[in-house]
Enzyme design. Structure first.
Site, short mmCIF file in Angstrom:
data_model
loop_
_atom_site.label_atom_id
_atom_site.label_comp_id
_atom_site.label_asym_id
_atom_site.label_seq_id
_atom_site.Cartn_x
_atom_site.Cartn_y
_atom_site.Cartn_z
N CYS A 131 0.81 -1.22 0.00
CA CYS A 131 0.00 0.00 0.00
C CYS A 131 0.84 1.27 0.00
O CYS A 131 0.63 2.18 -0.81
CB CYS A 131 -0.98 -0.02 1.17
SG CYS A 131 -0.22 0.07 2.82
N HIS A 140 -2.53 1.23 6.93
CA HIS A 140 -2.91 1.16 5.51
C HIS A 140 -3.07 2.57 4.97
O HIS A 140 -3.39 3.51 5.71
CB HIS A 140 -4.21 0.38 5.33
CG HIS A 140 -4.51 0.06 3.90
ND1 HIS A 140 -3.78 -0.85 3.17
CD2 HIS A 140 -5.45 0.54 3.04
CE1 HIS A 140 -4.26 -0.91 1.93
NE2 HIS A 140 -5.27 -0.08 1.83
N HIS A 200 -5.66 1.98 -4.33
CA HIS A 200 -4.79 1.41 -3.29
C HIS A 200 -4.42 -0.02 -3.63
O HIS A 200 -5.01 -0.66 -4.50
CB HIS A 200 -5.48 1.48 -1.92
CG HIS A 200 -6.59 0.49 -1.73
ND1 HIS A 200 -6.84 -0.14 -0.53
CD2 HIS A 200 -7.54 0.02 -2.59
CE1 HIS A 200 -7.89 -0.95 -0.65
NE2 HIS A 200 -8.33 -0.86 -1.88
#
Length: 355
Positions: free
Chosen positions: A269, A317, A329
């Site tokens: 990510c 994240h 993402h």
């Protein structure tokens, strides 16, 4: 510190640099296969929703460990670069000390050729007033030069000791970061292996339903987020750099998630977001936690394309806002870089790399 000791220290540091290319994975202990006494219940004893929650939790833990791995790797790279700089400084310092000692030796040899007499005595015995006065000025200049040379030599020796000490400390930090990376890798492998085992125990139709449950949960969360009015304007204009970052990130859609990866064939990510902003000539921290800690924070209602949304309470994240209430993402292992609703996960906050 004598010259031979400094040279030995420098050679040791230079040789140590060769070890930096050794992959850290080699240090990680193998992950034991779950035995028949494993405490984790099998998927058959749980509802599909419970299995989904457990898998999500495992992947989130793996994501947090990935952040720790990436941070240790980034710090090790910086310390390696610093060791290279210090090693050069040590070599330069040794050369400077050698040159200063050669100059001191030349002065000593000149004095020996003059019978060992100090400059003052030589002038008194000259018998020539003009030569005497010229010699006085030369002697003063020589004394100042000698004093300056000795001061310079002393400073060079102190600097060399400092460089050697700093290089040793950086090497110790590199080794400590290798230990952190190995520990994080072990945790990542364990969490992912357990999640994959849970999924593998499901029948094909159950895996399809699991994916549908995942998508439904994301859609429900996104709808609730949009209806809350948290984001008042979903189509603000991006900055020039933000447009470049968005173009890069969306250009990676379809590429697989791989933990620790930062392109070009796969990403995790924060690897995706850091590389997207690097493409926009705006370097940012490598990990989602450091992006949250270091980058300027802005209110969600002021968000524009290119901004980064940090998710979960541990900032484990990150996704890039691209407008229309969506982010791009890299979700988790087993998934690919994709577009999804910005409100589909628990939002911690928003940061702006080019504020």
């Amino acid at each position: 510190m004598n010259r031979r000791h400094c040279a030995t220290a420098a050679i040791t540091l230079v040789c140590a640099l060769a070890l930096l290319t050794a992959p850290v994975q080699a240090m990680a202990a193998p992950i034991p296969e779950p035995g028949p006494t494993a405490t984790a219940p099998t998927a058959a004893k749980k509802s599909l929703e419970e299995v989904r929650d457990e898998i999500d939790t495992l992947y989130r833990k793996a994501g947090a460990a990935t952040d720790a791995y990436n941070l240790a790797e980034e710090q090790a790279k910086k310390q390696s670069s610093e060791i290279v700089r210090l090693t050069k400084a040590i070599a330069d310092g040794q050369a400077e000390i050698a040159e200063l000692k050669d100059r001191a030796g030349a002065q000593a040899r000149e004095q020996y050729r003059n019978g060992g007499l100090p400059p003052g005595a030589q002038l008194v015995l000259s018998g020539d007033p003009d030569l005497f006065m010229d010699g006085v000025n030369q002697a003063r200049q020589g004394q100042q030069a000698t004093k300056g040379m000795l001061t310079e030599l002393e400073q060079a020796q102190e600097d060399l000791e400092t460089y050697t000490k700093d290089a040793s400390l950086n090497w110790e930090k590199i080794e400590a970061n290798r230990v952190k990376q190995a520990k994080a890798k072990k945790s990542i492998d364990a969490q992912i292996a357990t999640a994959e085992k849970l999924e593998s125990q499901l029948a094909e139709e159950e895996r399809a339903r699991l994916l549908q449950l995942e998508q439904d949960a994301a859609s429900t969360a996104q709808a609730a987020w949009l209806s809350s009015g948290a984001l008042k304007d979903i189509n603000r204009d991006a900055s020039a750099a933000g447009k470049q970052a968005v173009a890069f990130a969306t250009g990676q859609i379809g590429k697989p998630y791989v933990w620790g990866a930062e392109g070009p064939g796969s990403y995790d990510c924060s690897g995706l977001t850091s590389q997207a902003w690097a493409a926009a000539k705006q370097p940012i921290p490598r990990t989602s936690q450091e992006q949250w800690r270091q980058l300027p924070r802005i209110p969600i209602q002021d968000m524009r394309p290119g901004d980064l949304i940090i998710y979960h309470s541990d900032a484990s994240h990150v996704g890039m806002y691209v407008g229309d209430g969506s982010i791009v993402h890299a979700p988790r292992p087993g998934r690919h870089v994709t577009l999804t609703g910005a409100g589909s996960m628990q939002i911690l906050g928003v940061v702006r790399p080019d504020k």
